[in-house]
Motif scaffolding. Structure first.
Motif, PDB file in Angstrom:
ATOM      1  N   UNK A   1       0.831  -1.208   0.000  1.00 53.91           N
ATOM      2  CA  UNK A   1       0.000   0.000   0.000  1.00 53.91           C
ATOM      3  C   UNK A   1       0.866   1.258   0.000  1.00 53.91           C
ATOM      4  N   UNK A   2       1.956   1.236   0.769  1.00 53.00           N
ATOM      5  CA  UNK A   2       2.847   2.402   0.817  1.00 53.00           C
ATOM      6  C   UNK A   2       3.551   2.599  -0.530  1.00 53.00           C
ATOM      7  N   UNK A   3       3.954   1.503  -1.160  1.00 55.06           N
ATOM      8  CA  UNK A   3       4.579   1.609  -2.482  1.00 55.06           C
ATOM      9  C   UNK A   3       3.597   2.168  -3.491  1.00 55.06           C
ATOM     10  N   UNK A   4       2.327   1.798  -3.345  1.00 58.95           N
ATOM     11  CA  UNK A   4       1.293   2.317  -4.239  1.00 58.95           C
ATOM     12  C   UNK A   4       1.105   3.820  -4.036  1.00 58.95           C
TER      13      UNK A   4
ATOM     14  N   UNK B   1       1.644   6.662  -6.909  1.00 59.76           N
ATOM     15  CA  UNK B   1       0.698   7.735  -7.228  1.00 59.76           C
ATOM     16  C   UNK B   1       1.418   9.081  -7.250  1.00 59.76           C
ATOM     17  N   UNK B   2       2.308   9.290  -6.284  1.00 58.73           N
ATOM     18  CA  UNK B   2       3.076  10.537  -6.251  1.00 58.73           C
ATOM     19  C   UNK B   2       3.982  10.650  -7.464  1.00 58.73           C
ATOM     20  N   UNK B   3       4.597   9.539  -7.869  1.00 58.51           N
ATOM     21  CA  UNK B   3       5.478   9.551  -9.043  1.00 58.51           C
ATOM     22  C   UNK B   3       4.698   9.895 -10.304  1.00 58.51           C
TER      23      UNK B   3
ATOM     24  N   UNK C   1       5.020  11.884   4.391  1.00 60.62           N
ATOM     25  CA  UNK C   1       4.167  12.977   3.928  1.00 60.62           C
ATOM     26  C   UNK C   1       3.149  12.503   2.897  1.00 60.62           C
ATOM     27  N   UNK C   2       3.450  11.398   2.195  1.00 58.36           N
ATOM     28  CA  UNK C   2       2.541  10.886   1.175  1.00 58.36           C
ATOM     29  C   UNK C   2       1.239  10.393   1.792  1.00 58.36           C
ATOM     30  N   UNK C   3       1.325   9.805   2.979  1.00 59.37           N
ATOM     31  CA  UNK C   3       0.107   9.327   3.635  1.00 59.37           C
ATOM     32  C   UNK C   3      -0.786  10.512   3.987  1.00 59.37           C
TER      33      UNK C   3
END
Length: 530
Positions: free
Chosen positions: A234-237, A241-243, A257-259
């Motif tokens: 889930x974190x890699x996903x 999304x950010x990429x 910060x992505x979460x």
């Protein structure tokens, strides 16, 4: 598993019965041995010859032999059937946990069995999870067909398997993949991920044609980001999304910060749905003028959303969000309806321009929907201009022709927006008829100081004159730009120099040349109605 349990239970039951029968046989033999059972039986048969007991005993012996032969054959058949069932169950289990096309483990395998595999491969919990998504796969699928798209996915799977020889690679569905390998140092991990992108984006030969796709990667690492495979995926996903939001062929590592960003996005999405229900997203209007006379000829409707919590939210954010969550059609229809209602109060010589999202061009009934709105509001079709970007045409040119034909048959003008920034611009002009062409603001911004940009603008203006198509320049921000465009023969223009987007209540004052114009607090974005 139940079939195996039943088979084992059957084998145990047969074994118990065989032991009982064998024991009974041994007891009978012992009793017969010590009691001269055979001799007594023989004497009894001889003394009762008239009973034909010897023939009966022979028949029983033959029946016993035949029974043993039959039982042996049935046991052989049962064993063969059981083996076939085990093979069939094994195949069914493989199909359930693998992607049939690429032969890679699938999402179900990831959720139910991958944790055990990871613990076996990486007992020290020292590994990295990569979420991988292809860019432009749908376009390739449309161009070379589904068979070609399948071949591309198979080649992608093979490349990933070669890149992760000592790890695990999954196909999660569509053009989404996930790969796990041993953890590297941050610098090496960044370098390796870029190598993966470079490998995946290298041209492929499919059906004698070159095909290229992009790829973005997000990754999370154990144990610092998490120790559970499901959480790391889930974190890699999130990182993926950010990429993807950053650009094409990008790589991003997960950070905390992505979460927070995803949580904020989910909250904004929820408020966007509520804003649509309450009709809180309204059109602002930016004027387009005749550069030769200075007269206002049209207003372009631009979506504006003032959120009670975050204030004005950029159209670039909420429009792309509406596209992602499937609300773009509802948003556009709302804004088009309100803009057409507003335009009916303007002078009859003032046009209304509305920009359509590329995502809407897949709707074969789009032209009919727009015509229905005109019927509801009473706005004359000749006063409406529908702006379509080049990227909206490339997915399905035949469908685009149908939509444009419906619009023009109804008297609605069609404008090619952002000319020069999409695909096959001249091809679009030869295949489709447009009433206007808009030069993208990226050319206008630097054409005075850049000879190549100047030549492009000059060529587009000349092309428009040759084809009888009116040219509009976007993004005019100073007087020298406007004067240079006038000298080149550009007919219309819009930009901050001419006027910023304003609410409906200021349009009449602006037309009359009186009253202050409200500042458009959404910065320099010129995102349209959709």
């Amino acid at each position: 598993m139940r079939l195996i349990a039943n088979f084992l239970e059957g084998k145990n039951r047969a074994r118990r019965e065989a032991i009982i029968i064998g024991a009974a046989t041994l007891i009978v033999w012992v009793l017969a041995h010590f009691g001269d059972g055979y001799e007594r039986l023989t004497a009894f048969v001889v003394s009762h010859e008239d009973w034909e007991l010897d023939e009966l005993i022979l028949a029983l012996m033959l029946a016993g032999v035949a029974g043993h032969v039959y039982a042996g054959r049935r046991l052989w058949d049962l064993r063969r059937e059981s083996n076939a069932r085990l093979v069939a169950e094994s195949k069914a289990r493989w199909i359930a946990y693998h992607d049939y096309l690429t032969r890679l483990p699938n999402r179900r395998f990831l959720e139910e069995r991958a944790q055990e595999e990871v613990e076996h491969l990486f007992p020290d919990h020292d590994y990295t999870v990569h979420a991988i998504d292809l860019d432009g796969f749908k376009k390739i699928n449309d161009l070379i067909g589904h068979a070609g798209g399948d071949a591309l996915l198979v080649q992608t799977a093979e490349r990933l398997t070669d890149l992760f020889p000592n790890g695990l690679v999954f196909r999660l569905g569509g053009d989404e993949f996930l790969a796990i390998c041993r953890r590297r140092t941050p610098e090496d991990q960044e370098r390796f991920s870029l190598e993966v992108v470079e490998t995946l984006t290298a041209p492929m030969i499919i059906e004698n044609s070159h095909a290229e796709v992009g790829a973005c990667i997000g990754f999370a690492t154990a144990p610092q980001d998490g120790s559970n495979l499901k959480d790391l995926a889930e974190l890699a996903d999130m990182a993926l999304y950010s990429a993807k939001r950053t650009g094409r062929n990008m790589v991003r590592a997960y950070d905390t910060s992505m979460k927070e960003e995803m949580s904020h996005r989910a909250a904004v999405e929820n408020r966007l749905r509520q804003a649509l229900q309450k009709r809180e997203i309204t059109p602002f209007y930016q004027p387009l003028v005749d550069l030769q006379t200075g007269e206002i000829r049209a207003f372009e409707a631009l979506a504006r959303w003032h959120d009670q919590q975050d204030g004005f939210i950029s159209p670039d954010i909420f429009i792309s969000m509406a596209e992602d969550i499937g609300l773009i059609m509802d948003l556009t229809e709302q804004l088009l309806l309100k803009a057409c209602e507003d335009a009916t109060t303007w002078p009859s010589n003032i046009q209304l321009a509305v920009n359509l999202s590329p995502k809407m061009m897949i709707d074969r009934l789009l032209g009919i929907r727009i015509i229905r709105v005109l019927g509801q509001t009473g706005l004359a079709p000749q006063r409406l201009e529908i702006e379509i970007t080049e990227s909206a045409l490339i997915a399905d040119l035949d469908l685009a022709k149908t939509v444009i034909r419906d619009l023009r048959n109804a008297g609605i003008k069609v404008v090619l927006d952002d000319f020069g920034t999409g695909y096959s611009s001249l091809s679009q002009l030869s295949n489709l008829y447009f009433d206007k062409i808009k030069i993208d603001k990226s050319f206008v911004a630097t054409f005075q100081s850049n000879d190549k940009q100047m030549n492009i603008v000059r060529t587009v203006v000349a092309l428009g004159k040759g084809l009888g198509i009116t040219i509009t320049a976007e993004g005019i921000e100073n007087a020298s730009q406007m004067e240079a465009l006038k000298q080149l023969g550009c007919r219309y223009g819009q930009g901050y120099l001419i006027g910023k987007a304003m609410p409906q209540e200021q349009v009449h004052a602006h037309l009359a040349g009186v009253g202050p114009q409200q500042t458009d607090t959404t910065a320099a974005s010129s995102s349209g109605c959709a």
